[in-house]
Design an enzyme around this catalytic site. Structure first.
Site, short mmCIF file in Angstrom:
data_model
loop_
_atom_site.label_atom_id
_atom_site.label_comp_id
_atom_site.label_asym_id
_atom_site.label_seq_id
_atom_site.Cartn_x
_atom_site.Cartn_y
_atom_site.Cartn_z
N ASP A 183 24.72 76.45 53.01
CA ASP A 183 25.28 75.97 51.74
C ASP A 183 26.76 76.32 51.70
O ASP A 183 27.12 77.51 51.63
CB ASP A 183 24.53 76.64 50.58
CG ASP A 183 25.02 76.20 49.22
OD1 ASP A 183 26.05 75.50 49.14
OD2 ASP A 183 24.36 76.55 48.22
N TYR A 196 32.01 65.68 37.43
CA TYR A 196 32.45 65.23 38.75
C TYR A 196 33.95 64.92 38.75
O TYR A 196 34.67 65.31 39.68
CB TYR A 196 31.63 63.99 39.11
CG TYR A 196 31.90 63.36 40.44
CD1 TYR A 196 31.55 63.99 41.63
CD2 TYR A 196 32.49 62.09 40.51
CE1 TYR A 196 31.77 63.37 42.85
CE2 TYR A 196 32.70 61.48 41.73
CZ TYR A 196 32.35 62.12 42.90
OH TYR A 196 32.57 61.52 44.10
N LYS A 200 36.67 66.77 41.06
CA LYS A 200 37.44 66.00 42.04
C LYS A 200 38.93 66.04 41.75
O LYS A 200 39.76 65.96 42.68
CB LYS A 200 36.93 64.55 42.10
CG LYS A 200 35.53 64.41 42.71
CD LYS A 200 35.48 64.95 44.13
CE LYS A 200 34.30 64.43 44.93
NZ LYS A 200 34.19 65.08 46.25
N THR A 242 26.77 54.44 50.05
CA THR A 242 25.93 55.57 50.47
C THR A 242 24.86 55.70 49.41
O THR A 242 24.88 54.98 48.41
CB THR A 242 26.73 56.89 50.54
OG1 THR A 242 27.10 57.25 49.19
CG2 THR A 242 28.00 56.76 51.37
N1 LIG Z 1 30.29 57.04 48.40
C1 LIG Z 1 31.40 56.83 47.69
O1 LIG Z 1 31.79 55.68 47.38
C2 LIG Z 1 32.25 58.00 47.29
C3 LIG Z 1 33.34 57.76 46.42
C4 LIG Z 1 34.17 58.81 46.08
C5 LIG Z 1 33.92 60.07 46.60
N2 LIG Z 1 32.83 60.29 47.41
C6 LIG Z 1 32.63 61.64 47.93
O2 LIG Z 1 32.36 61.57 49.31
C7 LIG Z 1 31.55 62.70 49.69
C8 LIG Z 1 30.33 62.23 50.47
O3 LIG Z 1 29.50 61.47 49.62
P1 LIG Z 1 28.43 60.40 50.13
O4 LIG Z 1 28.65 59.21 49.30
O5 LIG Z 1 28.47 60.30 51.59
O6 LIG Z 1 27.09 61.11 49.59
P2 LIG Z 1 25.71 61.53 50.36
O7 LIG Z 1 24.80 62.00 49.28
O8 LIG Z 1 25.28 60.41 51.24
O9 LIG Z 1 26.16 62.74 51.30
C9 LIG Z 1 26.47 64.02 50.81
C10 LIG Z 1 25.82 65.05 51.69
O10 LIG Z 1 26.22 66.37 51.26
C11 LIG Z 1 25.11 67.24 51.46
N3 LIG Z 1 25.25 68.43 50.62
C12 LIG Z 1 25.15 68.49 49.27
N4 LIG Z 1 25.32 69.76 48.85
C13 LIG Z 1 25.58 70.51 49.94
C14 LIG Z 1 25.88 71.90 50.15
N5 LIG Z 1 25.93 72.75 49.12
N6 LIG Z 1 26.10 72.33 51.41
C15 LIG Z 1 26.05 71.46 52.46
N7 LIG Z 1 25.75 70.15 52.33
C16 LIG Z 1 25.53 69.68 51.08
C17 LIG Z 1 23.89 66.40 51.10
O11 LIG Z 1 22.69 66.91 51.66
C18 LIG Z 1 24.29 65.02 51.65
O12 LIG Z 1 23.75 64.80 52.95
C19 LIG Z 1 31.21 63.43 48.40
O13 LIG Z 1 32.10 64.49 48.20
C20 LIG Z 1 31.42 62.34 47.34
O14 LIG Z 1 31.67 62.89 46.07
C21 LIG Z 1 31.99 59.28 47.76
#
Ligand SMILES: NC(=O)c1ccc[n+]([C@@H]2O[C@H](COP(=O)([O-])OP(=O)(O)OC[C@H]3O[C@@H](n4cnc5c(N)ncnc54)[C@H](O)[C@@H]3O)[C@@H](O)[C@H]2O)c1
Length: 301
Positions: A73, A171, A175, A205
């Site tokens: 974590d 969030y 961010k 995602t």
């Molecule tokens: N998908 C989008 O359009 C988008 C937009 C803006 C920002 N983001 C950011 O991009 C990043 C990735 O998001 P995503 O869309 O790929 O989501 P996702 O849920 O597919 O992936 C996030 C991963 O983080 C892991 N995780 C969560 N808590 C954790 C911890 N404490 N320690 C280790 N691993 C942990 C989860 O198990 C998961 O596999 C995030 O920070 C999200 O806020 C995504």
């Protein structure tokens, strides 16, 4: 493997799925040895039986790359320290940290529980600070030993942090905090050879595929703009030695588009040279607002 990250050791947090997985695969394809971190939690942070990091490591190895899994974590000091130590002990060095892990607990502000606030601020904001702190301590020691690194950190913010997003107060605040952390880290760590930048991605995602189903859908043919793999090339370049001189910057990355985000800076200003009365201050503020650029639209308004 050859490529723009050949010989580099890269840690990617939350790399078991979504964007982090795409980044890990893309770094490995450019020659990096990758530590794939993922705690394996559900979309809201609840424990999940799944352990996705090992599957991504298997994919990287199958493609001829080098990678190791880490299941800690990143929002705990012990987990973050162990992650950085794993990279250094497994591969003898650390060059790039990509912080990406996180989850959502979306609620309208009046319904947002204290636990929803704490969980989301913890995983994103503290989950960026702790790996950064431990990596920075490693790089400071390297610099002091005369081995100044070409170290790179890539943080993950969001349009929600830059402009605000309805239903995402926790969030958005986390961010936005990551941007502040990025600016301070870039300024403080430059002397140790560390560059720190942030990306605000958009991609399909599990975090977005339902809420923004129409925007995120893959087309039947042609360029799949919302594929997470489209965000990774910029992240890989920022994490490579080739991005020398670029630090303290924020980029939006979506599909085929890269945008430099230009942050807060002074706009129209007026100095009375003495204390305003409240009524005068209001009149002055209205006059300045009439000259100022209108703010960006909050997502969801
Ligand atoms: N998908 C989008 O359009 C988008 C937009 C803006 C920002 N983001 C950011 O991009 C990043 C990735 O998001 P995503 O869309 O790929 O989501 P996702 O849920 O597919 O992936 C996030 C991963 O983080 C892991 N995780 C969560 N808590 C954790 C911890 N404490 N320690 C280790 N691993 C942990 C989860 O198990 C998961 O596999 C995030 O920070 C999200 O806020 C995504």
């Amino acid at each position: 493997m050859s490529g723009i990250c050949a010989g580099r050791v890269v840690v990617v947090t939350g790399a078991g799925r979504g964007l982090g997985r795409a980044h890990a695969l893309a770094f490995a394809a450019e020659g990096a040895r990758v530590v794939v971190n993922d705690l394996g939690v559900g979309l809201d942070g609840a424990p999940d039986a799944d352990s996705p990091a090992a599957a991504v490591v298997a994919e990287i190895r199958a493609a001829g790359g080098e990678a190791s899994a880490h299941g800690g974590d990143i929002a705990t000091s012990a987990g973050a320290a162990d992650l950085i130590r794993t990279a250094v002990e497994t591969y003898g060095r650390l060059d790039t940290l990509v912080s990406n892990a996180g989850f959502l607990r979306d609620r309208m502000l009046v319904n947002l529980g204290e636990d929803d606030w704490d969980a989301v601020v913890r995983v994103h904001l503290k989950g960026h600070f702790l790996p950064l702190k431990h990596a920075a301590a490693h790089w400071r020691a390297e610099a002091r030993a005369g081995r100044t690194p070409k170290a790179r950190v890539v943080h993950t913010s969001s349009g929600a942090g830059l402009l605000g997003s309805v239903g995402q107060a926790n969030y958005s605040a986390a961010k936005a905090g990551i941007i502040g952390l990025t600016l301070v880290a870039a300024a403080e760590l430059a002397r140790y050879g560390v560059q720190v930048n942030a990306v605000a991605p958009a991609a399909r995602t599990r975090m977005t595929e339902r809420t923004f189903a129409a925007t995120m859908a893959a087309p039947a043919a042609g360029f799949d703009a919302m594929a997470p793999e489209n965000v990774s090339p910029l992240v890989v370049w920022l994490g490579s030695a080739g991005s020398a001189g670029v630090t303290g910057r924020v980029f939006e990355a979506e599909g085929g588009r890269i945008t430099v985000m230009e942050g807060w800076r002074p706009g129209p200003t007026l100095d009375k040279g003495a204390r305003w009365t409240p009524a005068e201050a209001g009149e002055a503020a209205r006059g300045l607002l009439a000259e100022a650029e209108p703010p960006g639209r909050v997502y969801g308004v």
